[in-house]
Design an enzyme around this catalytic site. Structure first.
Site, mmCIF file in Angstrom:
data_model
loop_
_atom_site.group_PDB
_atom_site.id
_atom_site.type_symbol
_atom_site.label_atom_id
_atom_site.label_comp_id
_atom_site.label_asym_id
_atom_site.label_seq_id
_atom_site.Cartn_x
_atom_site.Cartn_y
_atom_site.Cartn_z
ATOM 1 N N ARG A 5 -3.044 -10.558 -4.854
ATOM 2 C CA ARG A 5 -4.298 -10.831 -5.581
ATOM 3 C C ARG A 5 -4.062 -12.017 -6.515
ATOM 4 O O ARG A 5 -3.152 -11.980 -7.341
ATOM 5 C CB ARG A 5 -4.702 -9.579 -6.370
ATOM 6 N N GLU A 58 -3.088 -9.355 3.179
ATOM 7 C CA GLU A 58 -4.448 -9.534 2.648
ATOM 8 C C GLU A 58 -4.360 -10.279 1.316
ATOM 9 O O GLU A 58 -3.613 -9.873 0.424
ATOM 10 C CB GLU A 58 -5.147 -8.189 2.407
ATOM 11 N N SER A 69 -2.055 6.122 0.650
ATOM 12 C CA SER A 69 -3.223 5.286 0.980
ATOM 13 C C SER A 69 -3.193 4.875 2.450
ATOM 14 O O SER A 69 -4.242 4.801 3.091
ATOM 15 C CB SER A 69 -3.245 4.015 0.130
ATOM 16 N N LYS A 82 0.851 -1.202 0.000
ATOM 17 C CA LYS A 82 0.000 0.000 0.000
ATOM 18 C C LYS A 82 0.884 1.248 0.000
ATOM 19 O O LYS A 82 1.884 1.297 0.719
ATOM 20 C CB LYS A 82 -0.864 -0.042 1.276
HETATM 21 P P1 0O2 Z 1 -6.657 -1.080 -2.981
HETATM 22 O O1 0O2 Z 1 -5.985 -0.014 -3.747
HETATM 23 O O2 0O2 Z 1 -7.529 -1.942 -3.882
HETATM 24 O O3 0O2 Z 1 -5.781 -1.876 -2.126
HETATM 25 P P2 0O2 Z 1 -10.834 -3.720 6.401
HETATM 26 O O4 0O2 Z 1 -9.912 -2.583 6.725
HETATM 27 O O5 0O2 Z 1 -10.130 -4.802 5.595
HETATM 28 O O6 0O2 Z 1 -11.574 -4.255 7.550
HETATM 29 P P3 0O2 Z 1 -11.957 -2.566 4.067
HETATM 30 O O7 0O2 Z 1 -10.693 -1.858 3.740
HETATM 31 O O8 0O2 Z 1 -13.242 -1.832 3.873
HETATM 32 O O9 0O2 Z 1 -11.967 -3.119 5.540
HETATM 33 O O10 0O2 Z 1 -11.932 -3.917 3.257
HETATM 34 P P4 0O2 Z 1 -12.851 -4.548 2.175
HETATM 35 O O11 0O2 Z 1 -13.967 -3.678 1.722
HETATM 36 O O12 0O2 Z 1 -13.189 -5.916 2.660
HETATM 37 O O13 0O2 Z 1 -11.830 -4.688 0.984
HETATM 38 C C1 0O2 Z 1 -11.133 -3.591 0.509
HETATM 39 C C2 0O2 Z 1 -10.508 -3.929 -0.845
HETATM 40 O O14 0O2 Z 1 -11.376 -4.786 -1.610
HETATM 41 C C3 0O2 Z 1 -10.363 -2.679 -1.670
HETATM 42 O O15 0O2 Z 1 -9.092 -2.159 -1.433
HETATM 43 C C4 0O2 Z 1 -10.486 -3.192 -3.093
HETATM 44 O O16 0O2 Z 1 -9.275 -3.776 -3.532
HETATM 45 C C5 0O2 Z 1 -11.509 -4.283 -2.938
HETATM 46 N N1 0O2 Z 1 -12.888 -3.787 -3.067
HETATM 47 C C6 0O2 Z 1 -13.822 -3.751 -2.088
HETATM 48 N N2 0O2 Z 1 -14.983 -3.286 -2.551
HETATM 49 C C7 0O2 Z 1 -14.819 -3.013 -3.864
HETATM 50 C C8 0O2 Z 1 -15.690 -2.520 -4.900
HETATM 51 O O17 0O2 Z 1 -16.859 -2.227 -4.712
HETATM 52 N N3 0O2 Z 1 -15.119 -2.380 -6.144
HETATM 53 C C9 0O2 Z 1 -13.817 -2.708 -6.410
HETATM 54 N N4 0O2 Z 1 -13.366 -2.527 -7.652
HETATM 55 N N5 0O2 Z 1 -12.974 -3.164 -5.449
HETATM 56 C C10 0O2 Z 1 -13.466 -3.328 -4.191
HETATM 57 P P5 0O2 Z 1 -8.885 -0.572 -1.361
HETATM 58 O O18 0O2 Z 1 -8.776 -0.184 0.050
HETATM 59 O O19 0O2 Z 1 -9.899 0.133 -2.204
HETATM 60 O O20 0O2 Z 1 -7.516 -0.301 -1.952
#
Ligand code: 0O2
Length: 231
Positions: free
Chosen positions: A107, A169, A79, A75
């Site tokens: 991923r 993650e 971010s 990250k």
């Molecule tokens: P990036 O740049 O993708 O890494 P947590 O802190 O884990 O308890 P959080 O952060 O809300 O809670 O986790 P969540 O929602 O379980 O998962 C977050 C990540 O899942 C996001 O990372 C995305 O990679 C993906 N994601 C979740 N929801 C969506 C969505 O609706 N659309 C897309 N395209 N991706 C999603 P980040 O934090 O966005 O950053």
């Protein structure tokens, strides 16, 4: 992930932070921060290698690859800072490590739906891997339509000073889910969509997610029928 596509957003976040706060955090803790990020990078590499080994073994046994590709990322500082602000925590090195689960991300893009669960089980069975949390956005998609299996795992890395458990993650998804998520992510960060169109676009994206999800189910069913066909 796809941090490089978020540069305008990150600049906006950084410019909203008091420069003196940010600079003092970096000066006071820069070395510790860099060390922590290197531990996360080590843990991320360990997890990636585990998946590559599983893919190789599966290929040798069944003559097909369950994994299409693997992407990893650490990250970005912006971010991390944004998430710490959202959590209402100071972005100290200790807080980053205790509060965030997704500094290191792996991923895994799978060929078929059942590969996701098989790989997740195979990872979880390894005795140096501890699964701390599972979020199944395949069985329970997000309102946006987002589907993936998320695991938070803890894995040890071995340093000169000894063993250190680190959290990573893992996001497992099919090619189809990844296709949807990548496009949706790009669209979401377009800032110039008029407010009135946002709801309609969100609804259509969610419908698209349902359609592509059915493709995953059909592709799995086709593969199973082919596998079960007499030679
Ligand atoms: P990036 O740049 O993708 O890494 P947590 O802190 O884990 O308890 P959080 O952060 O809300 O809670 O986790 P969540 O929602 O379980 O998962 C977050 C990540 O899942 C996001 O990372 C995305 O990679 C993906 N994601 C979740 N929801 C969506 C969505 O609706 N659309 C897309 N395209 N991706 C999603 P980040 O934090 O966005 O950053």
């Amino acid at each position: 992930m796809a941090e490089n596509k978020e540069i305008p957003r990150q600049i906006a976040i950084l410019s909203s932070v008091s420069p003196s706060t940010l600079v003092s955090e970096i000066i006071d803790h820069g070395k510790d921060y860099v060390a922590l990020m290197s531990y996360y990078a080590g843990a991320m590499m360990e997890v990636e290698t585990k998946f590559r080994v599983l893919n190789m073994e599966f290929n040798a046994q069944f003559a097909r690859n369950p994994i299409e590709s693997i992407k990893t990322r650490i990250k970005s500082p912006a971010s991390i800072y944004e998430k710490m602000q959202r959590l209402g925590k100071r972005p100290t090195v200790a807080n980053i490590e205790s509060e965030l689960n997704d500094v290191a991300g792996v991923r895994v893009i799978c060929s078929f739906l059942d590969d996701i669960y098989r790989l997740a089980d195979m990872l979880a069975q390894q005795d140096d891997v501890k699964v701390l949390r599972v979020k199944d956005y395949i069985k329970n998609p997000k309102p946006s339509g987002y589907r993936s299996l998320h695991l938070i795992v803890e894995i040890p890395i071995f340093l000169s000073s000894g063993k250190r458990p680190m959290r990573v993650e893992v996001q497992l998804r099919t090619i189809v889910m990844d296709f949807w998520a990548s496009l949706e992510h790009k669209l979401r960060y377009k800032k110039n969509i008029p407010e009135g169109q946002l709801m309609e676009i969100a609804r259509e994206l969610s419908l698209c997610a349902d359609i592509v999800s059915r493709t995953d189910e059909q592709m799995l069913s086709i593969r199973q029928r082919i596998e079960n066909a007499p030679d």
